[in-house]
Design a protein around this motif. Structure first.
Motif, PDB file in Angstrom:
ATOM      1  N   GLN A 130      27.353  42.503  44.526  1.00 47.06           N
ATOM      2  CA  GLN A 130      26.920  41.105  44.566  1.00 47.06           C
ATOM      3  C   GLN A 130      25.526  40.913  43.963  1.00 47.06           C
ATOM      4  OE1 GLN A 130      27.137  43.198  47.061  1.00 47.06           O
ATOM      5  NE2 GLN A 130      25.256  43.070  48.258  1.00 47.06           N
ATOM      6  N   ASP A 138      28.773  47.819  37.204  1.00 46.73           N
ATOM      7  CA  ASP A 138      29.969  47.659  38.031  1.00 46.73           C
ATOM      8  C   ASP A 138      31.237  48.210  37.372  1.00 46.73           C
ATOM      9  OD1 ASP A 138      31.891  46.940  39.798  1.00 46.73           O
ATOM     10  OD2 ASP A 138      31.314  44.838  39.930  1.00 46.73           O
ATOM     11  N   THR A 141      34.665  46.614  38.447  1.00 45.41           N
ATOM     12  CA  THR A 141      35.038  45.409  37.699  1.00 45.41           C
ATOM     13  C   THR A 141      35.510  45.760  36.292  1.00 45.41           C
ATOM     14  OG1 THR A 141      33.651  43.915  38.952  1.00 45.41           O
ATOM     15  CG2 THR A 141      34.113  43.271  36.706  1.00 45.41           C
ATOM     16  N   GLY A 182      47.582  39.842  44.711  1.00 43.26           N
ATOM     17  CA  GLY A 182      46.196  40.318  44.645  1.00 43.26           C
ATOM     18  C   GLY A 182      45.578  39.676  43.415  1.00 43.26           C
ATOM     19  N   ALA A 183      44.702  38.693  43.640  1.00 40.18           N
ATOM     20  CA  ALA A 183      44.119  37.970  42.500  1.00 40.18           C
ATOM     21  C   ALA A 183      42.612  38.204  42.453  1.00 40.18           C
ATOM     22  CB  ALA A 183      44.462  36.491  42.601  1.00 40.18           C
ATOM     23  N   ILE A 185      39.748  41.002  40.445  1.00 44.74           N
ATOM     24  CA  ILE A 185      39.412  41.238  39.037  1.00 44.74           C
ATOM     25  C   ILE A 185      40.672  41.590  38.232  1.00 44.74           C
ATOM     26  CG2 ILE A 185      38.035  42.666  37.461  1.00 44.74           C
ATOM     27  CD1 ILE A 185      36.346  40.862  39.336  1.00 44.74           C
ATOM     28  N   ALA A 186      41.452  42.565  38.723  1.00 38.04           N
ATOM     29  CA  ALA A 186      42.648  42.994  37.985  1.00 38.04           C
ATOM     30  C   ALA A 186      43.688  41.890  37.944  1.00 38.04           C
ATOM     31  CB  ALA A 186      43.242  44.242  38.640  1.00 38.04           C
ATOM     32  N   ARG A 207      42.610  36.017  50.166  1.00 32.29           N
ATOM     33  CA  ARG A 207      41.340  35.279  50.261  1.00 32.29           C
ATOM     34  C   ARG A 207      41.576  33.819  49.859  1.00 32.29           C
ATOM     35  NH1 ARG A 207      38.347  36.275  46.364  1.00 32.29           N
ATOM     36  NH2 ARG A 207      39.838  37.527  45.235  1.00 32.29           N
ATOM     37  N   GLY A 236      32.637  38.420  49.984  1.00 29.60           N
ATOM     38  CA  GLY A 236      33.632  38.009  48.988  1.00 29.60           C
ATOM     39  C   GLY A 236      34.863  38.885  48.976  1.00 29.60           C
ATOM     40  N   TYR A 237      34.975  39.858  49.897  1.00 30.83           N
ATOM     41  CA  TYR A 237      36.112  40.782  49.880  1.00 30.83           C
ATOM     42  C   TYR A 237      37.120  40.475  50.964  1.00 30.83           C
ATOM     43  CZ  TYR A 237      33.327  43.399  46.667  1.00 30.83           C
ATOM     44  OH  TYR A 237      32.607  43.750  45.573  1.00 30.83           O
ATOM     45  N   GLN A 249      52.999  38.767  56.765  1.00 29.17           N
ATOM     46  CA  GLN A 249      52.791  38.645  55.320  1.00 29.17           C
ATOM     47  C   GLN A 249      53.926  39.326  54.553  1.00 29.17           C
ATOM     48  OE1 GLN A 249      49.711  40.959  53.231  1.00 29.17           O
ATOM     49  NE2 GLN A 249      48.863  39.021  52.534  1.00 29.17           N
ATOM     50  N   LYS A 268      43.851  45.520  47.057  1.00 32.87           N
ATOM     51  CA  LYS A 268      43.159  46.636  47.711  1.00 32.87           C
ATOM     52  C   LYS A 268      42.204  46.085  48.749  1.00 32.87           C
ATOM     53  CE  LYS A 268      43.070  49.230  43.470  1.00 32.87           C
ATOM     54  NZ  LYS A 268      42.123  49.391  42.404  1.00 32.87           N
ATOM     55  N   VAL A 269      41.789  46.946  49.647  1.00 35.35           N
ATOM     56  CA  VAL A 269      40.728  46.611  50.597  1.00 35.35           C
ATOM     57  C   VAL A 269      39.718  47.747  50.437  1.00 35.35           C
ATOM     58  CG1 VAL A 269      40.124  46.285  53.014  1.00 35.35           C
ATOM     59  CG2 VAL A 269      42.355  45.524  52.190  1.00 35.35           C
ATOM     60  N   PRO A 275      47.066  47.897  51.277  1.00 30.39           N
ATOM     61  CA  PRO A 275      48.071  47.316  52.171  1.00 30.39           C
ATOM     62  C   PRO A 275      49.450  47.260  51.509  1.00 30.39           C
ATOM     63  CG  PRO A 275      46.715  45.579  51.192  1.00 30.39           C
ATOM     64  CD  PRO A 275      46.136  46.880  50.724  1.00 30.39           C
ATOM     65  N   LEU A 277      52.468  45.251  50.628  1.00 28.29           N
ATOM     66  CA  LEU A 277      52.760  43.818  50.532  1.00 28.29           C
ATOM     67  C   LEU A 277      54.249  43.565  50.397  1.00 28.29           C
ATOM     68  CD1 LEU A 277      49.977  42.684  48.032  1.00 28.29           C
ATOM     69  CD2 LEU A 277      49.885  42.811  50.501  1.00 28.29           C
TER      70      LEU A 277
HETATM   71  P1  NAD Z   1      39.809  44.798  45.056  1.00 29.38           P
HETATM   72  O1  NAD Z   1      40.139  45.603  43.844  1.00 29.38           O
HETATM   73  O2  NAD Z   1      39.174  45.478  46.225  1.00 29.38           O
HETATM   74  O3  NAD Z   1      41.135  44.038  45.574  1.00 29.38           O
HETATM   75  C1  NAD Z   1      41.968  43.284  44.700  1.00 29.38           C
HETATM   76  C2  NAD Z   1      42.419  41.991  45.366  1.00 29.38           C
HETATM   77  O4  NAD Z   1      43.364  42.279  46.403  1.00 29.38           O
HETATM   78  C3  NAD Z   1      41.308  41.189  46.044  1.00 29.38           C
HETATM   79  O5  NAD Z   1      41.240  39.909  45.467  1.00 29.38           O
HETATM   80  C4  NAD Z   1      41.743  41.136  47.504  1.00 29.38           C
HETATM   81  O6  NAD Z   1      41.395  39.892  48.139  1.00 29.38           O
HETATM   82  C5  NAD Z   1      43.241  41.297  47.398  1.00 29.38           C
HETATM   83  N1  NAD Z   1      43.881  41.694  48.661  1.00 29.38           N
HETATM   84  C6  NAD Z   1      43.488  42.620  49.563  1.00 29.38           C
HETATM   85  N2  NAD Z   1      44.359  42.666  50.599  1.00 29.38           N
HETATM   86  C7  NAD Z   1      45.335  41.775  50.324  1.00 29.38           C
HETATM   87  C8  NAD Z   1      46.518  41.368  51.005  1.00 29.38           C
HETATM   88  N3  NAD Z   1      46.867  41.896  52.175  1.00 29.38           N
HETATM   89  N4  NAD Z   1      47.285  40.414  50.423  1.00 29.38           N
HETATM   90  C9  NAD Z   1      46.941  39.872  49.234  1.00 29.38           C
HETATM   91  N5  NAD Z   1      45.846  40.204  48.551  1.00 29.38           N
HETATM   92  C10 NAD Z   1      45.050  41.149  49.087  1.00 29.38           C
HETATM   93  O7  NAD Z   1      38.875  43.581  44.728  1.00 29.38           O
HETATM   94  P2  NAD Z   1      38.141  43.127  43.365  1.00 29.38           P
HETATM   95  O8  NAD Z   1      39.161  42.724  42.386  1.00 29.38           O
HETATM   96  O9  NAD Z   1      37.167  44.144  42.950  1.00 29.38           O
HETATM   97  O10 NAD Z   1      37.318  41.841  43.817  1.00 29.38           O
HETATM   98  C11 NAD Z   1      37.593  41.076  44.935  1.00 29.38           C
HETATM   99  C12 NAD Z   1      36.521  39.973  45.104  1.00 29.38           C
HETATM  100  O11 NAD Z   1      35.215  40.454  44.881  1.00 29.38           O
HETATM  101  C13 NAD Z   1      36.697  38.815  44.155  1.00 29.38           C
HETATM  102  O12 NAD Z   1      36.363  37.642  44.837  1.00 29.38           O
HETATM  103  C14 NAD Z   1      35.675  39.037  43.118  1.00 29.38           C
HETATM  104  O13 NAD Z   1      35.290  37.855  42.447  1.00 29.38           O
HETATM  105  C15 NAD Z   1      34.563  39.601  43.948  1.00 29.38           C
HETATM  106  N6  NAD Z   1      33.658  40.381  43.089  1.00 29.38           N
HETATM  107  C16 NAD Z   1      32.355  40.043  43.112  1.00 29.38           C
HETATM  108  C17 NAD Z   1      31.487  40.711  42.282  1.00 29.38           C
HETATM  109  C18 NAD Z   1      30.056  40.346  42.245  1.00 29.38           C
HETATM  110  O14 NAD Z   1      29.587  39.724  43.149  1.00 29.38           O
HETATM  111  N7  NAD Z   1      29.386  40.714  41.222  1.00 29.38           N
HETATM  112  C19 NAD Z   1      31.919  41.724  41.463  1.00 29.38           C
HETATM  113  C20 NAD Z   1      33.247  42.059  41.499  1.00 29.38           C
HETATM  114  C21 NAD Z   1      34.114  41.382  42.339  1.00 29.38           C
END
Ligand code: NAD
Length: 374
Positions: A130, A138, A141, A182-183, A185-186, A207, A236-237, A249, A268-269, A275, A277
């Motif tokens: 963040q 990062d 990302t 899972g919406a 970054i990927a 989220r 944000g996670y 779910q 991912k978490v 998890p 899904l």
């Molecule tokens: P990630 O790779 O950890 O997870 C991928 C996605 O899976 C996430 O969006 C998460 O909410 C979702 N997920 C987890 N459990 C789930 C479930 N049970 N059902 C459905 N979806 C589920 O996460 P990521 O892609 O690295 O990023 C997630 C968040 O972090 C986003 O909001 C992103 O914008 C934020 N982020 C912020 C920064 C920053 O502040 N610079 C950088 C990278 C990401």
């Protein structure tokens, strides 16, 4: 090997390529960038070949080509795509810095081993993403973005029809219906790529904030009729769901999934097992010819029950691709981005021409998981 100039930080990178890994933690453009920051680079011969960089490219940029042994003995810091093996750790001299995805959230014994060998360990998975100062470091990302793009291409290749609607003299073909679970970054990158290829895209994330992001890319948000907003949003996670929430779910996703031709999962978490899904029953509910790409698949399991790295075709004719290595398959760009991330982490820790830790700094505090006491 050529003598290194006195007083410069020596940064080494080993050849980590394998049957599933094509990336390298240093690319020639970053050698030039590091040189200006007072860092000399050592790279193992052939390390960049799978990412289409030759030893000559590295030399032209000012790096020194070396053997693994020389790097292990001489480098002050070593950058990894993954993390050093036990065998590499044994050969590193105390005081060496290692920078990589160290698995520190799940593998305490590994981190204790780094500490026991007197190494200073910087865990990329702990980057405080963040912070604006951390953006260019990062790797999660940069690599997840590459993975989301490639996941759609992988799915398109395995699917027996078109992604876009196509009108031909022999009839009109309907567009593929794609669901992205899972919406982050990927997932967002997958939505963009699938839209560009003409699929009709729906996406879901736990989220609540993601609905707006999904819709801003022109995809539909899947409403499961469930509310998991309580407790979400720390940093944000996503948080891990309770077993009851997870079961609800899964039942809802299994039911909705039957409408789709292609499902891409990226959920991912941080620091935990991904998890599930979509259950086995959900996979059985898909039509013959449907394709699933599970980007979270690992030896620990993925987002789809029973998925492991590799391709399986179910008795019902559903192709399930467990695909944790997709970033590596876009090897040049994935390496470029990763190399920039690792180099910026390295230079963050160089103060007055020396590698050092400042435990009052938020990034240092979060990322240094071994060797901080020195
Ligand atoms: P990630 O790779 O950890 O997870 C991928 C996605 O899976 C996430 O969006 C998460 O909410 C979702 N997920 C987890 N459990 C789930 C479930 N049970 N059902 C459905 N979806 C589920 O996460 P990521 O892609 O690295 O990023 C997630 C968040 O972090 C986003 O909001 C992103 O914008 C934020 N982020 C912020 C920064 C920053 O502040 N610079 C950088 C990278 C990401």
């Amino acid at each position: 090997m050529a003598e290194q100039p006195e007083g410069r930080v020596l940064f080494g990178v080993l050849d980590e390529t394998s049957a599933t890994e094509s990336r390298v933690a240093l690319t020639p453009d970053i050698v030039t960038r590091l040189r200006k920051a007072g860092v000399s680079c050592l790279i193992e011969s052939g390390a960049g070949e799978k990412a289409f960089y030759t030893d000559a490219d590295y030399e032209a940029a000012g790096a020194t080509i070396a053997s693994a042994q020389q790097i292990l003995q001489q480098a002050h810091a070593i950058g990894f795509v993954d993390r050093p093996s036990e065998q590499v750790i044994e050969q590193l001299k105390p005081g060496t810095w290692v920078i990589g995805m160290l698995g520190s959230f799940t593998d305490e014994a590994y981190i204790s081993n780094l500490e026991a060998h007197g190494l200073t360990a910087v865990a990329i998975e702990r980057l405080p993403r963040q912070l604006s100062a951390a953006q260019s470091m990062d790797e999660m990302t940069s690599q997840n973005s590459v993975m989301g793009y490639k996941a759609v291409l992988e799915a398109a290749n395995a699917y027996g029809s078109f992604l876009p609607m196509m009108t031909t003299a022999a009839g009109t073909i309907r567009p593929a219906k794609m669901l992205i679970l899972g919406a982050g970054i990927a997932g967002l990158q997958a939505i963009g790529t699938a839209k560009r290829l003409g699929a009709v895209v729906t996406a879901y994330d736990v989220r609540p904030a993601s609905k707006e992001e999904v819709e801003s890319l022109g995809a539909k948000f899947l409403d499961l009729g469930l509310d998991f907003s309580k407790g979400q949003g720390e940093g944000g996670y996503a948080r891990a769901l309770t077993p009851e929430e997870q079961a609800a779910q899964q039942a809802a996703v299994d039911e909705k999934a039957t409408q789709f031709d292609i499902i891409i999962t990226t959920a991912k978490v941080p620091g935990r097992k991904p998890p599930v899904l979509l259950t086995k029953q959900g996979v059985q509910g898909l039509h013959r010819g449907a394709v699933i790409v599970d980007c979270a698949a690992s030896e620990l399991g993925g987002n789809v029950e029973g998925s492991t790295p590799g391709t399986q075709i179910t008795d019902g004719g559903v192709t399930v691709i467990g695909a944790p290595y997709l970033a590596s398959e876009v090897s040049t760009t994935a390496s470029n981005l990763l190399s920039r991330n690792v180099a910026d982490i390295l230079t963050h820790f160089i103060k007055d021409g020396q590698l050092s830790i400042d435990m009052t700094d938020e990034i240092d505090q979060a990322m240094v998981v071994a060797g901080a006491k020195e």
